[in-house]
Structures are given as structure tokens and as C-alpha cells.
Design a protein around this motif. Structure first.
Motif, PDB file in Angstrom:
ATOM      1  N   ASP A  13       0.855  -1.184   0.000  1.00 62.22           N
ATOM      2  CA  ASP A  13       0.000   0.000   0.000  1.00 62.22           C
ATOM      3  C   ASP A  13       0.894   1.238   0.000  1.00 62.22           C
ATOM      4  O   ASP A  13       2.031   1.181   0.457  1.00 62.22           O
ATOM      5  N   ASP A  30      -8.944  -1.560   1.038  1.00 69.50           N
ATOM      6  CA  ASP A  30     -10.179  -1.089   1.677  1.00 69.50           C
ATOM      7  C   ASP A  30     -10.138  -1.234   3.192  1.00 69.50           C
ATOM      8  O   ASP A  30     -10.838  -0.516   3.899  1.00 69.50           O
ATOM      9  N   THR A  31      -9.322  -2.147   3.697  1.00 66.81           N
ATOM     10  CA  THR A  31      -9.262  -2.386   5.138  1.00 66.81           C
ATOM     11  C   THR A  31      -8.359  -1.393   5.869  1.00 66.81           C
ATOM     12  O   THR A  31      -8.321  -1.391   7.086  1.00 66.81           O
ATOM     13  N   ASP A  33      -7.419   2.549   6.756  1.00 70.37           N
ATOM     14  CA  ASP A  33      -7.921   3.913   6.782  1.00 70.37           C
ATOM     15  C   ASP A  33      -6.743   4.853   6.495  1.00 70.37           C
ATOM     16  O   ASP A  33      -5.894   5.049   7.363  1.00 70.37           O
TER      17      ASP A  33
END
Length: 43
Positions: A13, A30-31, A33
Motif C-alpha cells: 500500500d 479497503d481495510t 484507513d
């Protein structure tokens, strides 16, 4: 950012933040923040 993530082994990421913890750009799952990640990086 996606190209960097795809070309470098081990990077899953990416997030670009300002020194004060404000999120500039992110390419995260998506997991994750990205706003919280930016704040933690500044701390």
C-alpha cells in the motif's frame, strides 16, 4: 503510486502525507484507513 507499488517487491500500500499528518494521496486496501495512517505517520 500504483505503479510504484506494483514495481517494488514488498510494498502493498502507499500513502503520501504532509509533515503535519494531512493525507495528500493514497493507494491503500479497503481495510486500511488512509487518514489514520497519515496521522500515525506524523506522530
Amino acid at each position: 503510486m500504483r505503479t510504484l507499488r506494483e514495481q517494488v517487491t514488498g510494498i502493498t500500500d502507499t500513502a503520501l502525507t504532509a509533515a503535519d499528518g494531512l493525507l495528500i494521496a493514497a493507494d491503500t486496501a479497503d481495510t486500511i484507513d488512509p487518514e489514520a495512517l497519515a496521522a500515525l505517520a506524523a506522530a
